[in-house]
Write a protein that holds these residues in place. Structure first.
Motif, PDB file in Angstrom:
ATOM      1  N   GLY A 282     -35.394  26.266   9.962  1.00 11.38           N
ATOM      2  CA  GLY A 282     -36.278  25.389   8.876  1.00 11.38           C
ATOM      3  C   GLY A 282     -37.718  25.034   9.308  1.00 11.38           C
ATOM      4  N   ALA A 283     -38.093  25.531  10.342  1.00  7.39           N
ATOM      5  CA  ALA A 283     -39.423  24.802  10.972  1.00  7.39           C
ATOM      6  C   ALA A 283     -40.534  26.055  11.020  1.00  7.39           C
ATOM      7  CB  ALA A 283     -39.340  24.314  12.274  1.00  7.39           C
ATOM      8  N   ALA A 284     -40.302  26.939  10.305  1.00  4.92           N
ATOM      9  CA  ALA A 284     -41.286  28.072  10.017  1.00  4.92           C
ATOM     10  C   ALA A 284     -42.565  27.452   9.540  1.00  4.92           C
ATOM     11  CB  ALA A 284     -40.667  29.081   9.431  1.00  4.92           C
ATOM     12  N   GLY A 285     -43.767  27.643   9.805  1.00  6.18           N
ATOM     13  CA  GLY A 285     -44.873  26.680   9.159  1.00  6.18           C
ATOM     14  C   GLY A 285     -45.326  25.364   9.640  1.00  6.18           C
ATOM     15  N   GLU A 286     -44.660  25.186  10.557  1.00  2.10           N
ATOM     16  CA  GLU A 286     -44.877  23.774  11.204  1.00  2.10           C
ATOM     17  C   GLU A 286     -46.152  23.997  12.171  1.00  2.10           C
ATOM     18  OE1 GLU A 286     -43.571  20.618  10.535  1.00  2.10           O
ATOM     19  OE2 GLU A 286     -42.782  21.682   8.962  1.00  2.10           O
TER      20      GLU A 286
ATOM     21  N   VAL B  53     -34.290  14.006   7.649  1.00  5.74           N
ATOM     22  CA  VAL B  53     -35.530  15.000   7.712  1.00  5.74           C
ATOM     23  C   VAL B  53     -36.281  14.863   9.058  1.00  5.74           C
ATOM     24  CG1 VAL B  53     -38.070  15.073   6.607  1.00  5.74           C
ATOM     25  CG2 VAL B  53     -35.850  14.442   5.242  1.00  5.74           C
ATOM     26  N   ARG B  54     -36.792  15.933   9.500  1.00  3.27           N
ATOM     27  CA  ARG B  54     -37.149  15.801  11.000  1.00  3.27           C
ATOM     28  C   ARG B  54     -38.701  16.139  11.002  1.00  3.27           C
ATOM     29  NH1 ARG B  54     -32.729  18.900  14.743  1.00  3.27           N
ATOM     30  NH2 ARG B  54     -31.135  17.674  14.537  1.00  3.27           N
ATOM     31  N   TYR B  55     -39.340  15.743  11.840  1.00  3.75           N
ATOM     32  CA  TYR B  55     -40.848  16.059  11.876  1.00  3.75           C
ATOM     33  C   TYR B  55     -41.672  15.545  11.019  1.00  3.75           C
ATOM     34  CZ  TYR B  55     -38.048  19.626  14.506  1.00  3.75           C
ATOM     35  OH  TYR B  55     -37.473  20.495  15.377  1.00  3.75           O
ATOM     36  N   ALA B  56     -41.246  14.623  10.192  1.00  3.85           N
ATOM     37  CA  ALA B  56     -42.127  13.884   9.156  1.00  3.85           C
ATOM     38  C   ALA B  56     -42.926  12.714   9.682  1.00  3.85           C
ATOM     39  CB  ALA B  56     -41.205  13.436   8.015  1.00  3.85           C
TER      40      ALA B  56
ATOM     41  N   GLY C 191     -41.930  17.207   6.595  1.00  2.00           N
ATOM     42  CA  GLY C 191     -41.217  17.568   7.652  1.00  2.00           C
ATOM     43  C   GLY C 191     -39.976  18.582   6.947  1.00  2.00           C
ATOM     44  N   VAL C 192     -38.922  18.724   8.062  1.00  3.97           N
ATOM     45  CA  VAL C 192     -37.989  20.011   7.586  1.00  3.97           C
ATOM     46  C   VAL C 192     -36.402  18.964   7.532  1.00  3.97           C
ATOM     47  CG1 VAL C 192     -36.727  21.770   8.768  1.00  3.97           C
ATOM     48  CG2 VAL C 192     -39.276  21.342   9.163  1.00  3.97           C
ATOM     49  N   PHE C 193     -35.766  19.524   6.529  1.00  5.55           N
ATOM     50  CA  PHE C 193     -34.779  18.740   6.026  1.00  5.55           C
ATOM     51  C   PHE C 193     -33.522  19.548   7.069  1.00  5.55           C
ATOM     52  CE2 PHE C 193     -30.539  19.069   3.698  1.00  5.55           C
ATOM     53  CZ  PHE C 193     -30.231  17.612   3.830  1.00  5.55           C
ATOM     54  N   ASP C 194     -32.762  18.817   7.669  1.00 10.90           N
ATOM     55  CA  ASP C 194     -31.707  19.276   8.660  1.00 10.90           C
ATOM     56  C   ASP C 194     -30.248  19.179   7.812  1.00 10.90           C
ATOM     57  OD1 ASP C 194     -29.991  20.382  10.359  1.00 10.90           O
ATOM     58  OD2 ASP C 194     -30.546  18.637  12.097  1.00 10.90           O
ATOM     59  N   PRO C 195     -29.726  20.209   7.355  1.00 11.12           N
ATOM     60  CA  PRO C 195     -28.507  19.940   6.713  1.00 11.12           C
ATOM     61  C   PRO C 195     -27.430  19.590   7.490  1.00 11.12           C
ATOM     62  CG  PRO C 195     -28.967  22.238   6.729  1.00 11.12           C
ATOM     63  CD  PRO C 195     -30.194  21.666   7.196  1.00 11.12           C
TER      64      PRO C 195
ATOM     65  N   SER D  70     -31.365  18.394  -3.853  1.00  9.34           N
ATOM     66  CA  SER D  70     -31.723  18.953  -2.574  1.00  9.34           C
ATOM     67  C   SER D  70     -33.198  18.662  -1.990  1.00  9.34           C
ATOM     68  CB  SER D  70     -31.635  20.387  -2.752  1.00  9.34           C
ATOM     69  OG  SER D  70     -32.644  20.894  -3.728  1.00  9.34           O
ATOM     70  N   VAL D  71     -33.231  18.732  -0.890  1.00  9.78           N
ATOM     71  CA  VAL D  71     -34.608  18.110  -0.298  1.00  9.78           C
ATOM     72  C   VAL D  71     -35.319  19.345   0.617  1.00  9.78           C
ATOM     73  CG1 VAL D  71     -35.660  16.460   1.596  1.00  9.78           C
ATOM     74  CG2 VAL D  71     -33.541  15.666   0.207  1.00  9.78           C
ATOM     75  N   HIS D  72     -36.595  19.672   0.287  1.00  5.67           N
ATOM     76  CA  HIS D  72     -37.259  20.738   0.954  1.00  5.67           C
ATOM     77  C   HIS D  72     -38.578  20.446   1.450  1.00  5.67           C
ATOM     78  CE1 HIS D  72     -34.806  23.853  -0.930  1.00  5.67           C
ATOM     79  NE2 HIS D  72     -34.515  22.812  -2.014  1.00  5.67           N
ATOM     80  N   ASN D  73     -39.187  21.233   2.419  1.00  6.02           N
ATOM     81  CA  ASN D  73     -40.495  20.618   2.908  1.00  6.02           C
ATOM     82  C   ASN D  73     -41.534  21.040   1.825  1.00  6.02           C
ATOM     83  OD1 ASN D  73     -42.966  22.516   4.021  1.00  6.02           O
ATOM     84  ND2 ASN D  73     -42.413  20.875   5.291  1.00  6.02           N
ATOM     85  N   ASP D  74     -42.562  20.285   1.766  1.00  9.44           N
ATOM     86  CA  ASP D  74     -43.457  20.144   0.758  1.00  9.44           C
ATOM     87  C   ASP D  74     -44.589  21.216   0.648  1.00  9.44           C
ATOM     88  OD1 ASP D  74     -44.649  19.476   3.049  1.00  9.44           O
ATOM     89  OD2 ASP D  74     -45.526  17.546   2.299  1.00  9.44           O
TER      90      ASP D  74
END
Length: 405
Positions: free
Chosen positions: A247-251, A171-174, A162-166, A198-202
């Motif tokens: 933050g959703a590039a690569g989804e 976390v979205r799209y997980a 997913g994508v972390f939204d600050p 901090s939280v990041h997309n895997d």
């Protein structure tokens, strides 16, 4: 009354001193142990200034003496060698996936000091509270087993789907982790592990891990295509992650897929848990569904399918070819939009590149004239974890430098 020059001189003097110390610290980090004379020669900073700066850095615990340089007889005293002090701080990386949770501890030079790995309860079906508790317990155990207190940890990086939204701190799209997008989950992690988290997309972390330590070292534009429970991509351009405007590039899991049909939300009250067409068509559950349709009653997991394919099972080989053809659609879209120098294939399903690359290339030849080089991940299941460590190091080194000086 002081002149403007007198007013600014103290600030300028401090700035120059800090800059010199930063330059020397980075030189030692890049090149290893060196003497004062060597540092003066390669940086152009005067010997007295180098000596004073090293004294400040040593007093702050950021560098340390590591021995003496051997000298030719009759040439005076041996030169003292200095190196970066790796114990000036520590970082923790956490990889939270649907099936497994991995944790590692590293010093400021990136040396792994400890790690743990456990299955995510009920194959990822555990609620977010359980996942937070497990990740927290593992992290604290790893630090304690290394003989350290949690206060020695400067920064923690968590990798998740997913994508972390600050803005919302969510976390979205997980979609592969039910409930992970609920409000308060990230707050819970910070309460348990500290605000320097901090939280990041895997997939982003995996891409960075491959760039720094793996198959993509020095690559100007690489894409890490992660295929596991679902599918996602991480993009690194000139050594930096490209995350897009939101933050959703690569989804890529949300790419349309012919015949895939609409996919309903796992949790209707959470629009960010909707699973994309390509995600549903290429993830681990799709592999086992294809195997079941091919009559492989014993294929309870994607691993069973790939193991059977390696053993020559015809039905399993057909499933692998179908999976490869579907993955080719993701690669074709990535090639058209980004023109990467390299696509790295990884994740629980993607780590079977020895079987998947041929059908992917065959399908690409039918889909597009754009055919980037595709390589297997060299970090395997540790790609996200190593990327988390690499990301944490960048932040922690700066925090330690600013904090000590």
């Amino acid at each position: 009354m002081r002149t403007p020059d007198e007013v600014t001189r103290p600030w300028s003097s401090r700035t120059l001193r800090v800059n010199n110390e930063r330059v020397l610290l980075e030189r030692l980090r890049a090149s290893g142990a060196a003497s004062r004379a060597e540092l003066s020669r390669v940086t152009g900073i005067s010997k007295p200034t180098v000596s004073a700066a090293l004294g400040n850095l040593e007093q702050a615990g950021l560098v340390r003496e590591t021995g003496e340089m051997a000298v030719t007889a009759g040439r005076g005293r041996s030169a003292v060698l200095y190196e970066v002090n790796p114990t000036a701080g520590y970082v923790v990386g956490i990889d939270i996936g649907r099936s497994r949770i991995r944790v590692a501890l590293a010093d400021l030079e990136g040396s792994i000091c400890g790690r743990r790995e456990v299955r995510n309860l009920v194959d990822g079906a555990a609620g977010p509270e359980s996942i937070v508790a497990t990740a927290t317990q593992l992290a604290r155990e790893v630090v304690a087993e290394a003989g350290l207190d949690w206060s020695h940890v400067v920064h923690t990086v968590v990798g998740t789907p997913g994508v972390f939204d600050p803005a919302s701190n969510e976390v979205r799209y997980a979609g592969s982790l039910p409930g992970w997008g609920r409000s308060g989950v990230v707050d819970s992690l910070r309460r348990e592990l500290g605000t320097e988290l901090s939280v990041h997309n895997d997939a982003n972390l995996a891409a960075l891990g491959e760039y720094v330590f793996g198959a993509g070292q020095g690559c100007p534009l690489l894409v890490f295509l992660m295929v596991g429970t679902g599918i996602g991509a991480g993009i690194v351009v000139d050594g930096k992650l490209f995350a897009g405007a939101n933050g959703a590039a690569g989804e890529v899991g949300y790419l349309p897929f012919a015949g895939g049909g609409p996919v309903s939300a796992q949790e209707p009250q959470d629009p960010y848990s909707v699973r994309g067409m390509l995600d549903a068509a290429t993830g681990g559950s799709a592999v086992t569904a294809l195997a079941s349709a091919a009559g492989m009653t014993a294929a309870g997991s994607p691993k069973d399918v790939f193991d059977a394919a390696r053993a020559g099972d015809r039905a399993a080989l057909d499933v692998v070819r179908m999976e490869g053809r579907r993955l080719a659609h993701a690669v074709a879209a990535i090639a058209a939009m980004l023109d990467p120098a390299l696509v790295i294939l990884g994740g629980g399903v993607g780590d079977n590149a020895d079987l998947l690359l041929d059908p992917i290339y065959e399908s690409l030849a039918e889909l597009t004239p754009l055919r980037p080089t595709i390589a297997p991940s060299s970090l395997g299941g540790d790609a996200v974890l190593i990327g988390a460590i690499a990301t944490a190091l960048g932040t922690a080194r700066e925090l330690v430098f600013e904090g000590r000086l």
